[in-house]
Design a protein around this motif. Structure first.
Motif, PDB file in Angstrom:
ATOM      1  N   GLU A 237       0.845  -1.314  -0.066  1.00 11.16           N
ATOM      2  CA  GLU A 237      -0.174   0.039  -0.188  1.00 11.16           C
ATOM      3  C   GLU A 237       1.158   1.474  -0.019  1.00 11.16           C
ATOM      4  O   GLU A 237       1.914   1.367   0.743  1.00 11.16           O
ATOM      5  CB  GLU A 237      -0.671  -0.026   1.238  1.00 11.16           C
ATOM      6  CG  GLU A 237      -1.749   1.203   1.258  1.00 11.16           C
ATOM      7  CD  GLU A 237      -2.813   1.110   2.484  1.00 11.16           C
ATOM      8  OE1 GLU A 237      -3.418   2.192   2.768  1.00 11.16           O
ATOM      9  OE2 GLU A 237      -2.969  -0.041   3.030  1.00 11.16           O
ATOM     10  N   HIS A 238       0.541   2.456  -0.875  1.00  7.60           N
ATOM     11  CA  HIS A 238       1.345   3.603  -0.771  1.00  7.60           C
ATOM     12  C   HIS A 238       0.484   4.806  -1.074  1.00  7.60           C
ATOM     13  O   HIS A 238      -0.221   4.836  -2.277  1.00  7.60           O
ATOM     14  CB  HIS A 238       2.232   3.480  -2.234  1.00  7.60           C
ATOM     15  CG  HIS A 238       1.803   2.777  -3.288  1.00  7.60           C
ATOM     16  ND1 HIS A 238       1.429   1.482  -3.570  1.00  7.60           N
ATOM     17  CD2 HIS A 238       1.659   3.594  -4.516  1.00  7.60           C
ATOM     18  CE1 HIS A 238       0.887   1.437  -4.861  1.00  7.60           C
ATOM     19  NE2 HIS A 238       1.011   2.736  -5.376  1.00  7.60           N
ATOM     20  N   ASN A 239       0.354   5.437  -0.083  1.00  4.89           N
ATOM     21  CA  ASN A 239      -0.421   6.804  -0.093  1.00  4.89           C
ATOM     22  C   ASN A 239       0.142   7.396   1.073  1.00  4.89           C
ATOM     23  O   ASN A 239       1.110   7.168   1.593  1.00  4.89           O
ATOM     24  CB  ASN A 239      -1.988   6.080   0.147  1.00  4.89           C
ATOM     25  CG  ASN A 239      -2.269   5.201   1.128  1.00  4.89           C
ATOM     26  OD1 ASN A 239      -1.532   5.434   2.249  1.00  4.89           O
ATOM     27  ND2 ASN A 239      -3.012   4.313   0.823  1.00  4.89           N
TER      28      ASN A 239
ATOM     29  N   VAL B 252       4.215  16.249  -0.947  1.00  6.55           N
ATOM     30  CA  VAL B 252       3.863  15.234  -1.903  1.00  6.55           C
ATOM     31  C   VAL B 252       4.175  15.991  -3.391  1.00  6.55           C
ATOM     32  O   VAL B 252       4.397  16.958  -3.512  1.00  6.55           O
ATOM     33  CB  VAL B 252       2.498  14.641  -1.966  1.00  6.55           C
ATOM     34  CG1 VAL B 252       2.226  13.835  -0.559  1.00  6.55           C
ATOM     35  CG2 VAL B 252       1.577  15.883  -2.280  1.00  6.55           C
TER      36      VAL B 252
ATOM     37  N   TYR C 180       3.265   6.726   3.957  1.00  4.25           N
ATOM     38  CA  TYR C 180       4.254   7.772   3.399  1.00  4.25           C
ATOM     39  C   TYR C 180       5.655   7.358   2.662  1.00  4.25           C
ATOM     40  O   TYR C 180       6.043   7.553   1.722  1.00  4.25           O
ATOM     41  CB  TYR C 180       4.348   8.948   4.044  1.00  4.25           C
ATOM     42  CG  TYR C 180       5.112  10.162   3.556  1.00  4.25           C
ATOM     43  CD1 TYR C 180       4.502  10.998   2.377  1.00  4.25           C
ATOM     44  CD2 TYR C 180       6.388  10.372   3.713  1.00  4.25           C
ATOM     45  CE1 TYR C 180       5.181  12.141   1.801  1.00  4.25           C
ATOM     46  CE2 TYR C 180       7.313  11.580   3.279  1.00  4.25           C
ATOM     47  CZ  TYR C 180       6.556  12.407   2.388  1.00  4.25           C
ATOM     48  OH  TYR C 180       7.054  13.426   1.615  1.00  4.25           O
TER      49      TYR C 180
ATOM     50  N   HIS D 299      -2.412   7.971 -12.083  1.00  7.36           N
ATOM     51  CA  HIS D 299      -2.368   8.209 -10.585  1.00  7.36           C
ATOM     52  C   HIS D 299      -1.433   7.036 -10.236  1.00  7.36           C
ATOM     53  O   HIS D 299      -1.526   6.041 -10.417  1.00  7.36           O
ATOM     54  CB  HIS D 299      -3.438   8.541  -9.592  1.00  7.36           C
ATOM     55  CG  HIS D 299      -4.163   7.450  -9.532  1.00  7.36           C
ATOM     56  ND1 HIS D 299      -4.145   6.477  -8.281  1.00  7.36           N
ATOM     57  CD2 HIS D 299      -5.495   6.828 -10.269  1.00  7.36           C
ATOM     58  CE1 HIS D 299      -5.127   5.588  -8.529  1.00  7.36           C
ATOM     59  NE2 HIS D 299      -5.903   5.734  -9.331  1.00  7.36           N
ATOM     60  N   TYR D 300      -0.373   7.312  -9.299  1.00  3.68           N
ATOM     61  CA  TYR D 300       0.416   6.243  -8.831  1.00  3.68           C
ATOM     62  C   TYR D 300       0.184   6.101  -7.204  1.00  3.68           C
ATOM     63  O   TYR D 300       0.798   5.012  -6.709  1.00  3.68           O
ATOM     64  CB  TYR D 300       1.854   6.725  -8.975  1.00  3.68           C
ATOM     65  CG  TYR D 300       2.427   7.801  -8.281  1.00  3.68           C
ATOM     66  CD1 TYR D 300       3.099   7.745  -6.846  1.00  3.68           C
ATOM     67  CD2 TYR D 300       2.595   9.139  -8.587  1.00  3.68           C
ATOM     68  CE1 TYR D 300       3.657   8.732  -6.366  1.00  3.68           C
ATOM     69  CE2 TYR D 300       3.028  10.323  -8.003  1.00  3.68           C
ATOM     70  CZ  TYR D 300       3.563   9.873  -6.775  1.00  3.68           C
ATOM     71  OH  TYR D 300       4.082  11.263  -6.024  1.00  3.68           O
ATOM     72  N   ASP D 301      -0.615   6.745  -6.725  1.00  9.04           N
ATOM     73  CA  ASP D 301      -0.903   6.298  -5.422  1.00  9.04           C
ATOM     74  C   ASP D 301      -2.068   5.219  -5.207  1.00  9.04           C
ATOM     75  O   ASP D 301      -2.848   4.948  -6.466  1.00  9.04           O
ATOM     76  CB  ASP D 301      -1.785   7.521  -4.452  1.00  9.04           C
ATOM     77  CG  ASP D 301      -2.888   7.913  -4.996  1.00  9.04           C
ATOM     78  OD1 ASP D 301      -2.922   8.229  -6.357  1.00  9.04           O
ATOM     79  OD2 ASP D 301      -3.930   8.386  -4.455  1.00  9.04           O
ATOM     80  N   SER D 302      -2.027   4.428  -4.176  1.00 12.67           N
ATOM     81  CA  SER D 302      -2.945   3.297  -3.898  1.00 12.67           C
ATOM     82  C   SER D 302      -4.156   3.906  -3.130  1.00 12.67           C
ATOM     83  O   SER D 302      -3.994   4.730  -2.041  1.00 12.67           O
ATOM     84  CB  SER D 302      -2.168   2.139  -3.419  1.00 12.67           C
ATOM     85  OG  SER D 302      -1.835   2.452  -2.217  1.00 12.67           O
TER      86      SER D 302
ATOM     87  N   VAL E 154      -0.165  12.123  -7.781  1.00  6.55           N
ATOM     88  CA  VAL E 154      -0.623  11.986  -6.346  1.00  6.55           C
ATOM     89  C   VAL E 154      -1.822  12.094  -5.909  1.00  6.55           C
ATOM     90  O   VAL E 154      -2.482  12.961  -6.829  1.00  6.55           O
ATOM     91  CB  VAL E 154       0.629  12.286  -5.449  1.00  6.55           C
ATOM     92  CG1 VAL E 154       0.317  13.976  -5.349  1.00  6.55           C
ATOM     93  CG2 VAL E 154       0.779  11.720  -4.364  1.00  6.55           C
ATOM     94  N   ASN E 155      -2.375  11.396  -5.144  1.00  2.46           N
ATOM     95  CA  ASN E 155      -3.724  11.846  -4.367  1.00  2.46           C
ATOM     96  C   ASN E 155      -4.766  11.753  -5.229  1.00  2.46           C
ATOM     97  O   ASN E 155      -5.670  12.576  -5.081  1.00  2.46           O
ATOM     98  CB  ASN E 155      -3.465  13.156  -3.715  1.00  2.46           C
ATOM     99  CG  ASN E 155      -2.390  13.141  -2.426  1.00  2.46           C
ATOM    100  OD1 ASN E 155      -1.892  12.073  -2.113  1.00  2.46           O
ATOM    101  ND2 ASN E 155      -2.402  14.055  -1.847  1.00  2.46           N
TER     102      ASN E 155
ATOM    103  N   LEU F  88       4.816   5.316  -0.385  1.00  4.41           N
ATOM    104  CA  LEU F  88       4.626   6.390  -1.533  1.00  4.41           C
ATOM    105  C   LEU F  88       5.709   7.149  -2.205  1.00  4.41           C
ATOM    106  O   LEU F  88       6.104   7.150  -3.087  1.00  4.41           O
ATOM    107  CB  LEU F  88       3.690   7.622  -1.063  1.00  4.41           C
ATOM    108  CG  LEU F  88       2.955   8.470  -1.895  1.00  4.41           C
ATOM    109  CD1 LEU F  88       2.208   7.906  -3.013  1.00  4.41           C
ATOM    110  CD2 LEU F  88       2.332   9.621  -1.281  1.00  4.41           C
TER     111      LEU F  88
END
Length: 334
Positions: free
Chosen positions: A64-66, A103, A70, A127-130, A171-172, A73
């Motif tokens: 998980e990356h958000n 970010v 951090y 987007h690259y966040d999960s 992001v986000n 991420l």
């Protein structure tokens, strides 16, 4: 009197049906024909591309990356930056603060020849966040990997393209930031608008790596299930009403060059799923924008779950789609 009322009711019904048919045709009528039948064998290039996509997804979606995770991420952001730099790009950052954390959006740009000082612009983003609680292999490791590989595949266009091409990793996108001031793509689209860049096309690559030929594997928001196939073996091109010209041009190109099933259409943003990605941010600033997707929760059984892991992504089908998108961008960049 009764006969007159009957005829009046019939005319009203016919008018209602005509308007409904016209609206439906406006939303779902697209050029070309979707590929049918067996897919051609993968080319050597597509096989190599599938392997590269698989490696990127494994790196992006290891955990998980958000913002809540951090450090992970940041690991993903550094992987993206290092990979783009390895292709010879000068990697850009758009940094901002969200929930007390710094970010960034990440971009790499292909420029047209110097004699085009104010070029039209194509944005290719993901987007690259999960989402919370998932490593996000398909949502949206698949889209992020595709943008990275498109940057590699299209590198030869630098200083030869007819348009500026911006490859952007946002992001986000995921909750709790979606459609808020902390959404990365909203920040990026606003910056382009403030600089008056002439964005003529934005493609949001969103959850593009899961396919199924099983009957009943595909679902839709009403009323589109009456029109489109019930097998989730296609890629979808989706836009809001103002992006119809771009969507038409995109599907015409994709279907002319790529033997892969496809559907497409535009619809109001209030219909579930239509506005659920980074293309929304660009539409908010008046840019034409299209989401490219496997339809996410309407097909993918692991959507926003811990089970959205890299082994769920079909990298070979993904490679076919990415090559198709490459051809679309080459057409549009002339």
């Amino acid at each position: 009197m009764a006969a007159r009322m009957w005829w009046l009711a019939a005319l009203v019904l016919l008018a209602f049906l005509a308007v409904g048919y016209g609206a439906l045709h406006y939303m779902t009528g697209v050029p070309g024909r979707s590929h049918r039948g067996p897919l051609p064998p993968l080319t050597d290039e597509e096989m190599a591309l599938a392997a590269s996509l698989k490696l990127h997804i494994a790196s992006i979606a290891a955990r998980e990356h958000n913002i809540a995770h951090y450090d992970e991420l940041e690991k993903v952001a550094r992987h993206i930056e290092a990979t783009l730099a390895s292709f010879g790009y000068a990697v850009g950052r758009q940094e901002f603060s969200a929930d007390g954390r710094l970010v960034r959006n990440i971009d790499a740009t292909i420029e047209p020849p110097a004699e085009k000082p104010d070029p039209e612009v194509i944005v290719v983003g993901a987007h690259y966040d999960s989402a919370p609680g998932t490593p996000g292999a398909n949502d949206n490791g698949s889209g992020a990997a595709a943008v990275i590989e498109l940057a590699r595949l299209l590198r030869d266009l630098d200083h030869k393209s007819g348009k500026r091409i911006r490859f952007v990793l946002f992001v986000n996108e995921e909750p709790p930031y979606f459609m808020t001031e902390a959404m990365g793509s909203l920040r990026y689209a606003r910056a382009l608008a403030e600089r008056r860049e002439r964005v003529v096309a934005m493609y949001s690559l969103e959850t593009i790596g899961f396919y199924s030929s099983e009957p009943g594997s595909q679902h839709y928001p009403a009323p589109f299930g009456l029109i489109y196939p019930d097998r989730g073996d296609f890629i979808a091109f989706v836009g809001m009403l103002g992006s119809r010209p771009l969507l038409q041009e995109t599907l015409r190109s994709f279907r002319a060059h790529t033997a892969f099933p496809s559907i497409g259409g535009v619809a109001p943003g209030f219909i579930p799923g239509i506005a659920w990605s980074d293309h929304w941010s660009f539409a908010e600033h008046g840019f034409q924008a299209v989401m490219v997707t496997d339809t996410a929760l309407f097909r993918y059984p692991h959507y926003h779950l811990p089970s959205d892991t890299p082994d769920k992504v079909d990298s070979e089908q993904l490679a076919r789609v990415v090559k198709g998108i490459e051809r679309v961008i080459r057409d549009l960049a002339r």
